[in-house]
Design a protein around this motif. Structure first.
Motif, mmCIF file in Angstrom:
data_model
loop_
_atom_site.group_PDB
_atom_site.id
_atom_site.type_symbol
_atom_site.label_atom_id
_atom_site.label_comp_id
_atom_site.label_asym_id
_atom_site.label_seq_id
_atom_site.Cartn_x
_atom_site.Cartn_y
_atom_site.Cartn_z
ATOM 1 N N ASN A 110 11.675 43.353 20.470
ATOM 2 C CA ASN A 110 11.367 44.357 21.666
ATOM 3 C C ASN A 110 12.118 45.706 21.623
ATOM 4 O OD1 ASN A 110 9.736 41.905 22.516
ATOM 5 N ND2 ASN A 110 11.042 41.489 24.284
ATOM 6 N N GLN A 111 13.346 45.481 21.468
ATOM 7 C CA GLN A 111 14.281 46.635 21.517
ATOM 8 C C GLN A 111 13.906 47.623 20.431
ATOM 9 O OE1 GLN A 111 16.506 46.948 23.961
ATOM 10 N NE2 GLN A 111 16.566 45.006 24.759
ATOM 11 N N TYR A 112 13.776 47.228 19.290
ATOM 12 C CA TYR A 112 13.413 48.264 18.191
ATOM 13 C C TYR A 112 12.176 48.776 18.578
ATOM 14 C CZ TYR A 112 12.625 50.182 13.692
ATOM 15 O OH TYR A 112 12.210 51.093 12.648
ATOM 16 N N GLY A 113 11.091 48.107 18.837
ATOM 17 C CA GLY A 113 9.782 48.673 19.291
ATOM 18 C C GLY A 113 9.774 49.776 20.458
ATOM 19 N N LEU A 114 10.569 49.464 21.388
ATOM 20 C CA LEU A 114 10.767 50.425 22.511
ATOM 21 C C LEU A 114 11.494 51.796 21.984
ATOM 22 C CD1 LEU A 114 9.999 51.450 25.275
ATOM 23 C CD2 LEU A 114 11.921 49.853 26.267
ATOM 24 N N GLY A 115 12.472 51.561 21.294
ATOM 25 C CA GLY A 115 13.265 52.533 20.660
ATOM 26 C C GLY A 115 12.376 53.375 19.759
ATOM 27 N N ALA A 116 11.705 52.904 18.961
ATOM 28 C CA ALA A 116 10.876 53.445 17.965
ATOM 29 C C ALA A 116 9.744 54.332 18.835
ATOM 30 C CB ALA A 116 9.950 52.557 17.004
ATOM 31 N N ALA A 117 9.058 53.802 19.901
ATOM 32 C CA ALA A 117 8.071 54.347 20.777
ATOM 33 C C ALA A 117 8.673 55.752 21.324
ATOM 34 C CB ALA A 117 7.655 53.338 21.840
ATOM 35 N N TYR A 118 9.819 55.651 21.593
ATOM 36 C CA TYR A 118 10.691 56.885 22.238
ATOM 37 C C TYR A 118 10.826 57.881 20.976
ATOM 38 C CZ TYR A 118 11.368 55.323 27.226
ATOM 39 O OH TYR A 118 11.206 54.773 28.458
ATOM 40 N N ILE A 119 11.163 57.474 20.130
ATOM 41 C CA ILE A 119 11.411 58.347 19.086
ATOM 42 C C ILE A 119 10.122 59.163 18.477
ATOM 43 C CG2 ILE A 119 12.164 58.273 16.503
ATOM 44 C CD1 ILE A 119 14.286 56.389 16.851
ATOM 45 N N ASN A 120 9.266 58.168 18.265
ATOM 46 C CA ASN A 120 7.775 58.751 17.845
ATOM 47 C C ASN A 120 7.233 59.668 18.677
ATOM 48 O OD1 ASN A 120 8.227 57.258 15.597
ATOM 49 N ND2 ASN A 120 6.557 55.781 15.993
ATOM 50 N N LYS A 121 7.523 59.369 20.072
ATOM 51 C CA LYS A 121 6.814 60.401 20.946
ATOM 52 C C LYS A 121 7.757 61.585 20.829
ATOM 53 C CE LYS A 121 6.327 61.018 26.081
ATOM 54 N NZ LYS A 121 6.357 60.616 27.427
ATOM 55 N N ALA A 122 9.039 61.625 20.816
ATOM 56 C CA ALA A 122 10.006 62.570 20.810
ATOM 57 C C ALA A 122 9.721 63.775 19.708
ATOM 58 C CB ALA A 122 11.418 62.481 20.704
ATOM 59 N N SER A 123 9.463 62.852 18.338
ATOM 60 C CA SER A 123 9.133 63.569 17.192
ATOM 61 C C SER A 123 7.623 64.446 17.312
ATOM 62 C CB SER A 123 8.795 62.632 16.086
ATOM 63 O OG SER A 123 10.074 61.956 15.671
ATOM 64 N N GLU A 124 6.759 63.670 17.986
ATOM 65 C CA GLU A 124 5.364 64.358 18.273
ATOM 66 C C GLU A 124 5.697 65.528 19.106
ATOM 67 O OE1 GLU A 124 2.344 62.718 21.018
ATOM 68 O OE2 GLU A 124 1.487 62.287 19.059
ATOM 69 N N MET A 125 6.597 65.328 20.258
ATOM 70 C CA MET A 125 6.847 66.650 20.867
ATOM 71 C C MET A 125 7.534 67.877 20.316
ATOM 72 S SD MET A 125 8.290 64.616 24.400
ATOM 73 C CE MET A 125 8.552 65.909 25.335
ATOM 74 N N PHE A 126 8.384 67.481 19.164
ATOM 75 C CA PHE A 126 8.923 68.425 18.359
ATOM 76 C C PHE A 126 7.911 69.152 17.702
ATOM 77 C CE2 PHE A 126 13.245 67.107 19.067
ATOM 78 C CZ PHE A 126 13.723 68.094 18.801
ATOM 79 N N VAL A 127 6.896 68.577 17.116
ATOM 80 C CA VAL A 127 5.808 69.231 16.157
ATOM 81 C C VAL A 127 5.165 70.174 17.368
ATOM 82 C CG1 VAL A 127 3.513 68.698 15.102
ATOM 83 C CG2 VAL A 127 5.671 67.174 14.599
ATOM 84 N N LYS A 128 4.692 69.886 18.398
ATOM 85 C CA LYS A 128 4.060 70.691 19.390
ATOM 86 C C LYS A 128 4.705 71.917 19.893
ATOM 87 C CE LYS A 128 0.952 66.782 21.117
ATOM 88 N NZ LYS A 128 0.418 65.876 22.262
ATOM 89 N N ALA A 129 6.276 71.438 19.944
ATOM 90 C CA ALA A 129 7.178 72.538 20.342
ATOM 91 C C ALA A 129 7.116 73.833 19.382
ATOM 92 C CB ALA A 129 8.426 72.007 20.613
ATOM 93 N N ASN A 130 7.028 73.405 18.099
ATOM 94 C CA ASN A 130 7.211 74.314 16.982
ATOM 95 C C ASN A 130 5.617 75.217 17.048
ATOM 96 O OD1 ASN A 130 9.628 73.661 15.996
ATOM 97 N ND2 ASN A 130 8.772 71.874 14.822
ATOM 98 N N GLU A 131 4.745 74.920 17.635
ATOM 99 C CA GLU A 131 3.511 75.803 17.841
ATOM 100 C C GLU A 131 3.713 76.589 19.071
ATOM 101 O OE1 GLU A 131 0.544 72.887 18.255
ATOM 102 O OE2 GLU A 131 0.849 72.011 16.306
ATOM 103 N N ILE A 132 4.645 76.549 19.541
ATOM 104 C CA ILE A 132 4.808 77.384 20.845
ATOM 105 C C ILE A 132 5.615 78.843 20.335
ATOM 106 C CG2 ILE A 132 5.839 77.683 23.111
ATOM 107 C CD1 ILE A 132 5.937 74.710 23.400
ATOM 108 N N MET A 133 4.979 79.888 20.732
ATOM 109 C CA MET A 133 5.466 81.047 20.197
ATOM 110 C C MET A 133 6.513 81.779 21.451
ATOM 111 S SD MET A 133 4.067 81.212 17.620
ATOM 112 C CE MET A 133 4.659 82.901 16.603
ATOM 113 N N ASP A 134 6.231 81.486 22.664
ATOM 114 C CA ASP A 134 7.183 82.025 23.490
ATOM 115 C C ASP A 134 8.483 81.399 23.457
ATOM 116 O OD1 ASP A 134 8.574 81.665 26.318
ATOM 117 O OD2 ASP A 134 7.173 83.305 26.587
#
Length: 199
Positions: A110-134
């Protein structure tokens, strides 16, 4: 004749699974929902079969039904959360895994799964952030991703506490401590991980 009730059906189901015939295994279980409507294991076995077969949508449909009958069963919330996690539906994964932890907080998975969900969500947010020019909007997006990374930390730390020698939790902690600039903890985890990986 109903001799031994539902047990012979489960034995047939297991036999078909052993032969790799998931179609016949499923048909055995589907027939049991009418013959033994009060047996919760029928639905649980169907969910397990669908998950193992990669049929996530069918598994999710049955999980919704199972949770109505047994809303305090942490394993149902966990299973649904992991399906969402594997399908990169991180917000839904976080909701279900959080509920699973509320019901049973002392499980590594349970604990590892929730931690992984937050990490993966944050990693996806980083990828999208890198597309921002402003520059300002980019900076805001990175800050938001870092907040999500930080939310993973208590769950990975708890997972590590529950399984101190687990390299998967340690690798995640190493990444989190690095990103969050917690140098002392990063060095401590890196040393422990190197020792475990050399064994």
């Amino acid at each position: 004749m109903q001799y031994q009730g539902i047990n012979p059906y489960y034995q047939m189901y297991e036999s078909y699974l052993g032969l790799g015939d998931t179609v016949k295994a499923e048909s055995i279980l589907m027939g049991l929902t009418e013959k033994f409507p009060d047996d919760p294991n029928v639905t649980l076995n169907l969910i397990d079969l669908y998950i193992k077969s990669g049929r996530d949508e069918e598994a999710l449909k049955h999980l919704v039904l199972a949770k109505k009958d047994d809303p305090d069963n942490y394993s149902l919330w966990f299973a649904e959360g992991i399906i969402y996690l594997n399908n990169e539906r991180f917000d839904e994964a976080i909701t279900n895994l959080t509920k699973s932890i509320e019901l049973n907080p002392d499980l590594y998975d349970n604990q590892y799964g929730l931690g992984a969900a937050y990490i993966n969500k944050a990693s996806e947010m980083f990828v999208k952030a890198n597309e921002i020019m402003d520059v300002n909007k980019y900076s805001e997006a990175i800050d938001e991703a870092m907040v999500v990374f930080s939310k993973a930390l208590p769950y990975m730390e708890k997972a590590h506490q529950l399984k101190p020698d687990d390299v998967y939790a340690l690798r995640s902690l190493r990444e989190l401590y690095y990103r969050l600039q917690q140098t002392d903890k990063y060095n401590e985890v890196r040393t422990l991980l190197e020792r475990l990986e050399q064994q």
